[in-house]
Design a protein around this motif. Structure first.
Motif, short mmCIF file in Angstrom:
data_model
loop_
_atom_site.label_atom_id
_atom_site.label_comp_id
_atom_site.label_asym_id
_atom_site.label_seq_id
_atom_site.Cartn_x
_atom_site.Cartn_y
_atom_site.Cartn_z
N LEU A 30 0.83 -1.20 0.00
CA LEU A 30 0.00 0.00 0.00
C LEU A 30 0.87 1.26 0.00
O LEU A 30 0.56 2.22 -0.71
N GLY A 31 1.96 1.24 0.74
CA GLY A 31 2.89 2.38 0.76
C GLY A 31 3.51 2.61 -0.61
O GLY A 31 3.60 3.75 -1.08
N ILE A 32 3.96 1.53 -1.26
CA ILE A 32 4.54 1.66 -2.60
C ILE A 32 3.51 2.22 -3.58
O ILE A 32 3.80 3.06 -4.42
N TRP A 33 2.28 1.75 -3.43
CA TRP A 33 1.21 2.20 -4.32
C TRP A 33 0.96 3.70 -4.13
O TRP A 33 0.82 4.44 -5.10
N ILE A 34 0.90 4.15 -2.90
CA ILE A 34 0.66 5.58 -2.63
C ILE A 34 1.84 6.43 -3.11
O ILE A 34 1.65 7.48 -3.73
N ILE A 35 3.06 5.95 -2.87
CA ILE A 35 4.24 6.68 -3.33
C ILE A 35 4.26 6.78 -4.85
O ILE A 35 4.65 7.81 -5.42
N SER A 36 3.82 5.72 -5.54
CA SER A 36 3.80 5.76 -7.01
C SER A 36 2.84 6.83 -7.51
O SER A 36 3.10 7.46 -8.55
N PHE A 37 1.75 7.07 -6.82
CA PHE A 37 0.82 8.14 -7.23
C PHE A 37 1.42 9.52 -6.98
O PHE A 37 1.26 10.43 -7.79
N VAL A 38 2.12 9.67 -5.86
CA VAL A 38 2.72 10.96 -5.52
C VAL A 38 3.88 11.28 -6.47
O VAL A 38 4.05 12.41 -6.93
N ARG A 40 4.43 10.17 -9.54
CA ARG A 40 4.13 10.07 -10.96
C ARG A 40 4.33 11.38 -11.74
O ARG A 40 4.91 11.34 -12.83
N PRO A 41 3.92 12.52 -11.25
CA PRO A 41 4.11 13.75 -12.05
C PRO A 41 5.58 14.16 -12.20
O PRO A 41 5.91 14.94 -13.09
N PHE A 42 6.45 13.64 -11.36
CA PHE A 42 7.83 14.08 -11.36
C PHE A 42 8.78 13.13 -12.11
O PHE A 42 9.98 13.34 -12.09
N VAL A 43 8.27 12.10 -12.74
CA VAL A 43 9.14 11.14 -13.43
C VAL A 43 8.84 11.14 -14.92
O VAL A 43 7.83 11.69 -15.37
N SER A 44 9.70 10.49 -15.69
CA SER A 44 9.53 10.45 -17.14
C SER A 44 8.36 9.56 -17.53
O SER A 44 7.82 8.81 -16.71
N MET A 53 2.21 -0.07 -14.29
CA MET A 53 2.25 -1.54 -14.20
C MET A 53 2.25 -1.99 -12.73
O MET A 53 1.60 -2.97 -12.38
N VAL A 54 2.98 -1.23 -11.90
CA VAL A 54 2.97 -1.52 -10.46
C VAL A 54 1.56 -1.33 -9.91
O VAL A 54 1.07 -2.13 -9.11
N ASP A 55 0.89 -0.26 -10.35
CA ASP A 55 -0.48 -0.01 -9.92
C ASP A 55 -1.40 -1.16 -10.28
O ASP A 55 -2.21 -1.62 -9.46
N ILE A 56 -1.28 -1.63 -11.52
CA ILE A 56 -2.14 -2.73 -11.98
C ILE A 56 -1.86 -4.00 -11.18
O ILE A 56 -2.78 -4.70 -10.74
N PHE A 57 -0.57 -4.28 -10.95
CA PHE A 57 -0.20 -5.47 -10.18
C PHE A 57 -0.75 -5.41 -8.77
O PHE A 57 -1.38 -6.36 -8.28
N ILE A 58 -0.55 -4.28 -8.09
CA ILE A 58 -1.00 -4.15 -6.70
C ILE A 58 -2.53 -4.14 -6.64
O ILE A 58 -3.13 -4.76 -5.75
N ALA A 59 -3.18 -3.48 -7.59
CA ALA A 59 -4.65 -3.46 -7.60
C ALA A 59 -5.21 -4.87 -7.80
O ALA A 59 -6.20 -5.24 -7.16
#
Length: 165
Positions: A30-38, A40-44, A53-59
Motif C-alpha cells: 500500500l505504501g509503494i502504491w501511494i508513493i507511485s501516485f505521488v 508520478r508527475p515528477f518522473v519520465s 504496471m505496479v499499480d495494476i499489479f497491486i490493484a
C-alpha cells in the motif's frame, strides 16, 4: 513460502507470525502504491508506465483478497456444515438408543392395556436419562430442520448469484 504454509503443521504462534508478516506486506504494498501516485508527475513517461504496471499489479492483488477470503469462508463453512450434520446424526442415534434402552429396561411391565403403559410412562418420567434422551431427540430434530433450511438458503443464494452473473 506458500509451500511452507501447506506442508508444515502450524502452531498458533506460527500462524500469528504469518498473519503479522502478511499485514506488513500489505502495508508495504500500500505504501509503494501511494508513493507511485505521488511520484508520478515528477518522473519520465517511461517510468510512469512502469508505475502504472505496479499499480495494476497491486490493484489485482488487493482485488483478489476478497475472492480468496470468500473461497476460504465457503470451504470452512462447507466443512463445518458436514461436521455439524455428522454430529447431529450421532446425537440423534445416541438419544434414540438411550430412550429405547430406558424403555427396554422396564419392558417387563408392559402389557396390552392402558394402565401398564401409564405406569411405564410414570416410571420413565422420574428418570433423568429418559429426560435427557428425549431432550437430545427434540434438539437434534430442530437442528436437522435448521440445517435443511440452511441448505435451501445456500442453494437459493447460489442460484440467484448465477442468474445475476
Amino acid at each position: 513460502m506458500a509451500f511452507l504454509l501447506i506442508s508444515l503443521p502450524l502452531l498458533p504462534g506460527e500462524v500469528y507470525m504469518y498473519l503479522e508478516w502478511a499485514w506488513v506486506l500489505f502495508k508495504v504494498m500500500l505504501g509503494i502504491w501511494i508513493i507511485s501516485f505521488v511520484a508520478r508527475p515528477f518522473v519520465s513517461s517511461e517510468d510512469q508506465e512502469k508505475l502504472r504496471m505496479v499499480d495494476i499489479f497491486i490493484a489485482d492483488k488487493i482485488n483478489s483478497i476478497p475472492i480468496k477470503l470468500l473461497n476460504l469462508w465457503l470451504l470452512i463453512g462447507t466443512v463445518l456444515y458436514f461436521i455439524g450434520n455428522f454430529t447431529v446424526l450421532i446425537l440423534l442415534s445416541l438419544g434414540v438408543f438411550m430412550f429405547g434402552y430406558s424403555v427396554f429396561l422396564h419392558a417387563d411391565l408392559i402389557e396390552l392395556n392402558l394402565e401398564s403403559i401409564y405406569n411405564l410412562a410414570k416410571l420413565l418420567v422420574n428418570e433423568k436419562v429418559t429426560w435427557s434422551s428425549a431432550t437430545i431427540i427434540v434438539a437434534t430434530t430442530v437442528a436437522i430442520g435448521h440445517m435443511w433450511k440452511l441448505n435451501l438458503d445456500k442453494r437459493q443464494y447460489f442460484e440467484k448469484k448465477k442468474r445475476i452473473s
